[in-house]
Design an enzyme around this catalytic site. Structure first.
Site, short mmCIF file in Angstrom:
data_model
loop_
_atom_site.label_atom_id
_atom_site.label_comp_id
_atom_site.label_asym_id
_atom_site.label_seq_id
_atom_site.Cartn_x
_atom_site.Cartn_y
_atom_site.Cartn_z
N ARG A 32 9.01 11.36 74.81
CA ARG A 32 8.23 10.36 75.53
C ARG A 32 9.13 9.26 76.09
O ARG A 32 8.80 8.63 77.08
CB ARG A 32 7.15 9.75 74.61
CG ARG A 32 6.06 10.73 74.22
CD ARG A 32 4.83 10.04 73.66
NE ARG A 32 5.07 9.39 72.38
CZ ARG A 32 4.96 9.99 71.20
NH1 ARG A 32 4.61 11.27 71.14
NH2 ARG A 32 5.17 9.33 70.08
N SER A 49 5.76 21.10 61.89
CA SER A 49 4.68 20.11 61.92
C SER A 49 3.42 20.57 61.18
O SER A 49 2.33 20.48 61.71
CB SER A 49 4.33 19.82 63.39
OG SER A 49 3.59 18.63 63.47
N CYS A 53 0.54 17.66 53.18
CA CYS A 53 -0.35 16.87 52.32
C CYS A 53 -1.69 17.58 52.11
O CYS A 53 -2.50 17.15 51.29
CB CYS A 53 -0.58 15.50 52.92
SG CYS A 53 0.97 14.70 53.37
N THR A 285 23.16 6.79 59.55
CA THR A 285 23.95 7.07 58.34
C THR A 285 25.31 6.39 58.50
O THR A 285 25.53 5.63 59.45
CB THR A 285 24.16 8.59 58.20
OG1 THR A 285 24.95 9.03 59.32
CG2 THR A 285 22.85 9.35 58.18
N PRO A 288 27.46 6.59 62.83
CA PRO A 288 26.42 6.00 63.69
C PRO A 288 25.77 6.98 64.66
O PRO A 288 24.69 6.69 65.20
CB PRO A 288 27.16 4.89 64.46
CG PRO A 288 28.61 5.08 64.20
CD PRO A 288 28.77 5.94 62.99
N ILE A 290 24.76 9.87 63.67
CA ILE A 290 23.87 10.71 62.85
C ILE A 290 22.84 9.81 62.17
O ILE A 290 23.18 8.90 61.42
CB ILE A 290 24.66 11.52 61.79
CG1 ILE A 290 25.75 12.36 62.47
CG2 ILE A 290 23.71 12.40 61.00
CD1 ILE A 290 26.58 13.20 61.52
N ALA A 292 19.28 9.59 59.75
CA ALA A 292 18.57 10.37 58.71
C ALA A 292 17.25 9.67 58.42
O ALA A 292 17.16 8.44 58.41
CB ALA A 292 19.42 10.48 57.45
N GLY A 294 13.03 10.21 56.51
CA GLY A 294 12.12 10.96 55.65
C GLY A 294 12.56 11.01 54.19
O GLY A 294 13.27 10.12 53.70
N LYS A 446 -17.81 -11.98 49.08
CA LYS A 446 -16.44 -12.22 48.62
C LYS A 446 -15.88 -10.84 48.31
O LYS A 446 -16.24 -10.22 47.31
CB LYS A 446 -16.44 -13.07 47.35
CG LYS A 446 -16.79 -14.52 47.61
CD LYS A 446 -16.85 -15.26 46.28
CE LYS A 446 -17.34 -16.69 46.48
NZ LYS A 446 -17.92 -17.26 45.26
P1 FAD Z 1 9.53 17.70 55.44
O1 FAD Z 1 8.24 17.38 56.05
O2 FAD Z 1 9.54 18.37 54.11
O3 FAD Z 1 10.32 18.59 56.48
C1 FAD Z 1 11.61 19.02 56.21
C2 FAD Z 1 11.81 20.35 56.88
O4 FAD Z 1 13.18 20.54 57.05
C3 FAD Z 1 11.34 21.51 56.02
O5 FAD Z 1 10.36 22.26 56.70
C4 FAD Z 1 12.59 22.35 55.79
O6 FAD Z 1 12.37 23.73 55.87
C5 FAD Z 1 13.49 21.90 56.92
N1 FAD Z 1 14.91 22.00 56.61
C6 FAD Z 1 15.56 21.54 55.51
N2 FAD Z 1 16.86 21.77 55.60
C7 FAD Z 1 17.06 22.37 56.80
C8 FAD Z 1 18.22 22.86 57.45
N3 FAD Z 1 19.41 22.75 56.90
N4 FAD Z 1 18.05 23.43 58.65
C9 FAD Z 1 16.83 23.54 59.22
N5 FAD Z 1 15.71 23.10 58.64
C10 FAD Z 1 15.83 22.52 57.44
N6 FAD Z 1 2.89 12.44 51.37
C11 FAD Z 1 1.97 11.49 51.57
O7 FAD Z 1 2.31 10.43 52.11
N7 FAD Z 1 0.67 11.68 51.23
C12 FAD Z 1 0.23 12.82 50.66
O8 FAD Z 1 -0.95 12.99 50.37
C13 FAD Z 1 1.18 13.84 50.40
N8 FAD Z 1 0.81 15.00 49.81
C14 FAD Z 1 1.74 15.97 49.64
C15 FAD Z 1 1.33 17.17 49.05
C16 FAD Z 1 2.24 18.20 48.87
C17 FAD Z 1 1.78 19.46 48.22
C18 FAD Z 1 3.58 18.03 49.29
C19 FAD Z 1 4.58 19.14 49.10
C20 FAD Z 1 4.00 16.85 49.85
C21 FAD Z 1 3.08 15.81 50.03
N9 FAD Z 1 3.47 14.59 50.60
C22 FAD Z 1 2.53 13.61 50.79
C23 FAD Z 1 4.87 14.32 50.94
C24 FAD Z 1 5.14 14.58 52.42
O9 FAD Z 1 4.77 15.88 52.75
C25 FAD Z 1 6.62 14.36 52.67
O10 FAD Z 1 6.95 13.06 52.30
C26 FAD Z 1 6.99 14.55 54.13
O11 FAD Z 1 6.66 15.83 54.56
C27 FAD Z 1 8.49 14.32 54.32
O12 FAD Z 1 8.86 14.54 55.63
P2 FAD Z 1 10.34 15.03 55.99
O13 FAD Z 1 10.40 15.18 57.44
O14 FAD Z 1 11.31 14.15 55.31
O15 FAD Z 1 10.46 16.43 55.27
#
Ligand code: FAD
Length: 598
Positions: A32, A49, A53, A285, A288, A290, A292, A294, A446
């Site tokens: 965007r 995507s 959760c 990280t 600069p 790179i 990071a 989540g 309240k």
């Molecule tokens: P992710 O969404 O986990 O995405 C990371 C992705 O990177 C993965 O698909 C993985 O395959 C990929 N990957 C990793 N290493 C590599 C690599 N070297 N090369 C290519 N791909 C790679 N959070 C909430 O806030 N509320 C909730 O209710 C909640 N419920 C949850 C319930 C469950 C069962 C789970 C498992 C998690 C829940 N979470 C919840 C947590 C939430 O899903 C995570 O905090 C969030 O998805 C983190 O986002 P992310 O992008 O850091 O990692």
């Protein structure tokens, strides 16, 4: 505002590792902001995507269709955002000098290099798998992605198990406990610590413990799992330290997650003390170029200033946007995480934000706390349900430091208001002034948050002096006099040993029975009536303190002395009966009889 980067092919290349919460959010925002950029998103798994959760609720059938979990498909994402989505593609190394990542296509085995100008790491966190014997067995499951959910769902559908053990009492463990229970299984929840949901303090966790038991879940606390053994009859035995254990048909392990830092470590990026990638306020990280985001990063807790891991989806999404903004040249910053969280545990909702008591103590931050028991909406309107709201605040300035709520209704909006207040640096005085929406179905004149502010500001002002359940014995050791101001009937049904009962409405007439030379400790069921008594007695020359949260919190904090939290059993009945009430009169009776906070 956007800047472009020129790579070897003459266009800026942004490579994103991880295609779910943080990664996909970053990619979409990036597009965007920069129509000309080349955006490549690597995802190791088959899906991007997806709604992590919702996984537990897909297993339970509450989310009926698998496709609902797929918020985007690689094809749709590509069509809409022109992002080069490479699924089944794992990034295995980073060459920072040459600005290259090496990727492996997990389906074809092809290995190749990809240039980047800016690299965003969003690889998430992996479920903890301690090297316990049997943990890799076929009947031990983990839950992180849709494939994991499919595995559990298929097992339940095909093997028709009757009993499951859930190991770990955090969010995912609690969600899975409820979901498997709703599927008709007998569930045993095994937790290493002395409480579930370590985000909330122990006395609030006690509401969850008792609620789980009321629902028929077996709860094993203080029980570190030692091993998983398949039995000759094809079942599983989960043994816990101390020699005991449980026999079940399968186990789901949800004992926490650890950031996926393999790539970062290999690339020599700086890690923090909690094991996550260290980032600056722009999410860069130590390199600069790179970024990071989540679950993989450490974030600052704005209340304590300390670093922590906060694996939550909302944060990952926000950070994805911030990283994209910063790459595009916007001067955005990430201000840390209050770790606002919420979970449903059967009929209860449990939520918290900011610092909890353990963290405040560990960091030597001066704090005061107070408990209130507001109703979810106006008590005169049917269906009002109680909640327990605990807040922490600075004893001097009144700045709000943290909050925790357990209830059956209305918890979500109160925790969000409090999260907003903490984010804005508000004080308990500000909470009293918040003008929150009110009609009887939704709140009270309240609101619960106003009430919490009133009580806490009374404390800061010195209008009321509190004491807490955990201080009781010390104060009594110094000769304090314990006064129970509930009705005689309530007193007879259960009271704190050694308390003297003078009901609130008799207090003025029976002042003479109360020693004037001693510190008085007053309590009632929730702290409201004893607050009134404190005000009366203080103005009559007594030294008096009010037990914050009353007998309800005393019982929650002393599970060995009180087998049940008064009224908690009714919280569930309140909901159940409400469902069956067909007339206003029925509802009124229910309202009067079932709301323990009245
Ligand atoms: P992710 O969404 O986990 O995405 C990371 C992705 O990177 C993965 O698909 C993985 O395959 C990929 N990957 C990793 N290493 C590599 C690599 N070297 N090369 C290519 N791909 C790679 N959070 C909430 O806030 N509320 C909730 O209710 C909640 N419920 C949850 C319930 C469950 C069962 C789970 C498992 C998690 C829940 N979470 C919840 C947590 C939430 O899903 C995570 O905090 C969030 O998805 C983190 O986002 P992310 O992008 O850091 O990692």
């Amino acid at each position: 505002m956007s800047v472009s980067f020129t790579d070897k092919a003459g266009e800026s290349t942004i490579v994103i590792v991880g295609g779910v919460a943080g990664g996909a959010s970053c990619a979409a925002r990036m597009r965007r902001l920069n129509e000309g950029a080349k955006i490549i998103m690597f995802e190791r798994g088959p899906d991007i995507s997806f709604a992590g959760c919702g996984l537990s609720y897909y297993i339970s059938g509450e989310i009926a269709e698998r496709r609902r979990l797929l918020i985007q498909t690689p094809e749709r994402f590509h069509r809409r955002f022109q992002v080069d989505v490479r699924t089944h593609s794992e990034v295995v190394s980073i060459n920072r000098t040459a600005k290259l990542v090496e990727a492996v296509n997990r389906q074809t085995g092809e290995r190749y290099q990809q240039h980047y100008d800016k690299l965003v790491l969003s690889p998430g966190a992996a479920p903890l798998r301690p090297p316990l014997p049997g943990i890799e067995g076929e009947r031990v499951f983990f839950l992180r992605n849709i494939e994991d959910a499919d595995r559990i769902k298929t097992f339940v559908e095909e093997k028709d198990p009757k009993t499951a053990a859930v190991v770990g009492g955090g969010f995912i463990g609690l969600e899975m406990t409820e979901c498997l229970h709703n599927l008709g299984l007998d569930v045993i929840l095994i937790e290493m610590a002395s409480q579930v949901m370590l985000q909330v303090d122990k006395e609030l966790a006690q509401f969850i413990h008792q609620h789980l038991k009321l629902k028929g879940v077996d709860l094993l606390l203080d029980s570190p799992v030692q091993d998983f053994r398949e039995t000759p009859d094809g079942r599983l035995f989960v043994s816990v330290e101390g020699g005991s254990g449980v026999a079940c048909d399968f186990a789901v392990c949800a004992i926490g997650v650890k950031p996926e830092t393999t790539l970062a470590r290999q690339a020599g990026l700086e890690l923090g003390g909690r094991g996550g990638i260290r980032v600056n306020e722009h999410l860069q990280t130590s390199d600069p170029d790179i970024y990071a985001i989540g679950d993989v990063i450490e974030t600052e807790n704005p209340v304590t200033g300390g670093a922590r891991l906060v694996p939550l989806a909302g944060l990952a999404n926000k950070q994805g946007r911030i990283a994209a903004d910063h790459i595009a040249g916007k001067r955005v910053t990430f201000t840390g995480s209050l770790a606002t969280n919420i979970v449903r545990v059967f009929d209860l909702t449990v939520a918290s934000v900011g610092a909890n008591e353990k963290t405040l103590r560990q960091n030597g931050i001066p704090y005061e706390k107070s408990y209130t028991h507001p109703a979810s909406h106006a008590g005169y309107y049917p269906g009002a349900a109680p909640m327990v709201l605990k807040i922490f605040f600075s004893p001097d300035s009144g700045r709000v430091l943290g909050a925790q709520i357990v209830g059956v209704d209305g918890v979500d909006k109160r925790i969000d208001v409090l999260a907003t207040a903490i984010h804005a640096g508000m004080s308990v005085y500000d909470l009293t002034e918040l003008e929150l929406a009110y009609a009887p179905q939704f709140g009270s004149a309240k609101d619960a948050v106003n009430i919490a502010g009133y009580v806490a500001s009374n404390v800061v002002e010195g209008d009321i002096k509190l004491f807490h359940a955990d201080e009781l014995e010390t104060l009594r050791g110094k000769g304090a006099f314990l006064l129970d101001v509930r009705t005689t009937g309530e007193f007879e049904r259960g009271h704190i040993d050694g308390a003297v009962n003078i009901p609130i409405d008799e207090i003025r007439d029976r002042c003479g029975e109360i020693p004037k030379d001693k510190l008085l400790l007053a309590y009632c069921l929730t702290g409201i009536r004893s607050y009134f008594v404190c005000r009366t007695l203080t103005q009559n020359g007594f030294r008096v303190r009010n037990m914050s949260g009353g007998y309800v919190i005393y019982c929650a904090a002393n599970p060995l002395k009180c087998t049940e939290i008064p009224g908690l059993r009714r919280w569930t009945r309140l909901l159940a009966l409400e469902t069956f009430c067909s007339t206003p009169e029925e509802r009124r009776i229910l309202q009067r009889n079932e709301n323990p906070t009245q």
